[in-house]
Scaffold this motif. Structure first.
Motif, PDB file in Angstrom:
ATOM      1  N   ARG A  30       6.114 -13.264  10.365  1.00 39.25           N
ATOM      2  CA  ARG A  30       5.256 -12.331  11.101  1.00 39.25           C
ATOM      3  C   ARG A  30       5.316 -10.938  10.465  1.00 39.25           C
ATOM      4  O   ARG A  30       4.296 -10.279  10.289  1.00 39.25           O
ATOM      5  N   TYR A  31       6.506 -10.509  10.109  1.00 41.13           N
ATOM      6  CA  TYR A  31       6.704  -9.213   9.465  1.00 41.13           C
ATOM      7  C   TYR A  31       5.942  -9.151   8.138  1.00 41.13           C
ATOM      8  O   TYR A  31       5.206  -8.207   7.869  1.00 41.13           O
ATOM      9  N   ALA A  32       6.113 -10.169   7.304  1.00 39.47           N
ATOM     10  CA  ALA A  32       5.490 -10.198   5.982  1.00 39.47           C
ATOM     11  C   ALA A  32       3.971 -10.223   6.074  1.00 39.47           C
ATOM     12  O   ALA A  32       3.282  -9.685   5.204  1.00 39.47           O
ATOM     13  N   SER A  33       3.429 -10.831   7.138  1.00 42.26           N
ATOM     14  CA  SER A  33       1.969 -10.905   7.264  1.00 42.26           C
ATOM     15  C   SER A  33       1.344  -9.530   7.463  1.00 42.26           C
ATOM     16  O   SER A  33       0.164  -9.346   7.195  1.00 42.26           O
ATOM     17  N   GLN A  34       2.134  -8.549   7.925  1.00 51.43           N
ATOM     18  CA  GLN A  34       1.634  -7.192   8.132  1.00 51.43           C
ATOM     19  C   GLN A  34       2.261  -6.196   7.151  1.00 51.43           C
ATOM     20  O   GLN A  34       1.999  -5.002   7.222  1.00 51.43           O
ATOM     21  N   PHE A  35       3.090  -6.691   6.248  1.00 56.72           N
ATOM     22  CA  PHE A  35       3.837  -5.830   5.336  1.00 56.72           C
ATOM     23  C   PHE A  35       2.946  -5.228   4.270  1.00 56.72           C
ATOM     24  O   PHE A  35       2.084  -5.896   3.705  1.00 56.72           O
ATOM     25  N   THR A  36       3.167  -3.951   4.020  1.00 58.90           N
ATOM     26  CA  THR A  36       2.504  -3.251   2.933  1.00 58.90           C
ATOM     27  C   THR A  36       3.588  -2.618   2.082  1.00 58.90           C
ATOM     28  O   THR A  36       4.451  -1.907   2.608  1.00 58.90           O
ATOM     29  N   ASP A  37       3.557  -2.850   0.790  1.00 59.29           N
ATOM     30  CA  ASP A  37       4.544  -2.275  -0.118  1.00 59.29           C
ATOM     31  C   ASP A  37       4.485  -0.755  -0.005  1.00 59.29           C
ATOM     32  O   ASP A  37       3.454  -0.147  -0.291  1.00 59.29           O
ATOM     33  N   PRO A  38       5.614  -0.122   0.426  1.00 58.19           N
ATOM     34  CA  PRO A  38       5.594   1.335   0.582  1.00 58.19           C
ATOM     35  C   PRO A  38       5.617   2.090  -0.751  1.00 58.19           C
ATOM     36  O   PRO A  38       5.461   3.305  -0.771  1.00 58.19           O
ATOM     37  N   GLY A  39       5.821   1.375  -1.861  1.00 59.74           N
ATOM     38  CA  GLY A  39       5.773   1.996  -3.169  1.00 59.74           C
ATOM     39  C   GLY A  39       6.934   2.918  -3.477  1.00 59.74           C
ATOM     40  O   GLY A  39       6.805   3.825  -4.296  1.00 59.74           O
ATOM     41  N   MET A  40       8.047   2.710  -2.823  1.00 55.14           N
ATOM     42  CA  MET A  40       9.210   3.566  -3.072  1.00 55.14           C
ATOM     43  C   MET A  40      10.226   2.819  -3.929  1.00 55.14           C
ATOM     44  O   MET A  40      10.181   1.606  -4.037  1.00 55.14           O
ATOM     45  N   ASP A  41      11.131   3.595  -4.552  1.00 57.19           N
ATOM     46  CA  ASP A  41      12.192   2.936  -5.303  1.00 57.19           C
ATOM     47  C   ASP A  41      13.466   2.905  -4.463  1.00 57.19           C
ATOM     48  O   ASP A  41      13.445   3.265  -3.289  1.00 57.19           O
ATOM     49  N   ALA A  42      14.569   2.519  -5.064  1.00 55.03           N
ATOM     50  CA  ALA A  42      15.815   2.320  -4.326  1.00 55.03           C
ATOM     51  C   ALA A  42      16.567   3.616  -4.037  1.00 55.03           C
ATOM     52  O   ALA A  42      17.588   3.589  -3.349  1.00 55.03           O
ATOM     53  N   ARG A  43      16.085   4.727  -4.543  1.00 59.44           N
ATOM     54  CA  ARG A  43      16.762   6.006  -4.314  1.00 59.44           C
ATOM     55  C   ARG A  43      16.435   6.525  -2.910  1.00 59.44           C
ATOM     56  O   ARG A  43      15.267   6.742  -2.585  1.00 59.44           O
TER      57      ARG A  43
END
Length: 181
Positions: A30-43
């Motif tokens: 359910r989470y993945a179906s609405q997930f949008t890559d926030p485009g951030m790195d690991a910092r």
């Protein structure tokens, strides 16, 4: 956007409702179906690492007003500053840019009721002594002070001046800062 799994613990393993693991996988779908890559790195955006107990009553992001990407979160039993926590903090600082360390212990911790006898009992049961310490304690304030000292004296950490320790009250949700003696 938390996907909570309301369920009666008695039903957690019921064949009708599926296993807990099945429910977690379904929640992820359910989470993945609405997930949008926030485009951030690991910092972490706030350049802070939070070391806390794994207690399920601590919702660190909500309690501290944190959003995804704000911090590194390192959790274990008691929020103990072990060699592995120092390893994670070292990587967090040296490779990913964090500069501050927040330690969060809490009231009513299960480690207050354990002793190193726990290790002896395990050794008797399984025939092998665990290589780790239980890190049990009786005084949560003193345990926070000890944890702060372990961070402040680690030669591996670049940033040891902004280290603060707190006790989270599981009844009120408030943090209480612990200062050095």
């Amino acid at each position: 956007m938390s996907t909570s799994l309301p369920m009666d613990p008695a039903d957690a393993m019921s064949p009708v409702s599926g296993s807990v693991m099945d429910r977690l996988v379904e929640a992820n779908e359910r989470y993945a179906s609405q997930f949008t890559d926030p485009g951030m790195d690991a910092r972490p955006v706030l350049k802070v690492a939070v070391v806390a107990c794994m207690d399920a009553r601590l919702d660190l992001h909500d309690a501290l007003g944190l959003a995804l990407g704000d911090c590194h979160t390192i959790r274990n039993a008691g929020g103990a500053v072990t060699d592995d926590v120092i390893r994670s903090l070292t990587i967090s600082q040296r490779a990913l840019g964090t500069r501050s360390v927040m330690l969060v212990h809490h009231t009513g911790c299960g480690l207050e009721s354990l002793t190193e006898d726990f290790r002896h009992e395990l050794e008797e049961e399984v025939g092998q002594r665990p290589p780790w310490a239980v890190e049990a304690f009786r005084d949560v304030d003193q345990d926070v002070r000890q944890s702060m000292q372990r961070v402040r004296t680690s030669p591996f950490l670049l940033h040891r001046d902004d280290v603060r320790g707190f006790v989270f009250d599981v009844s009120t949700g408030l943090l209480r800062e612990i200062h050095r003696d």
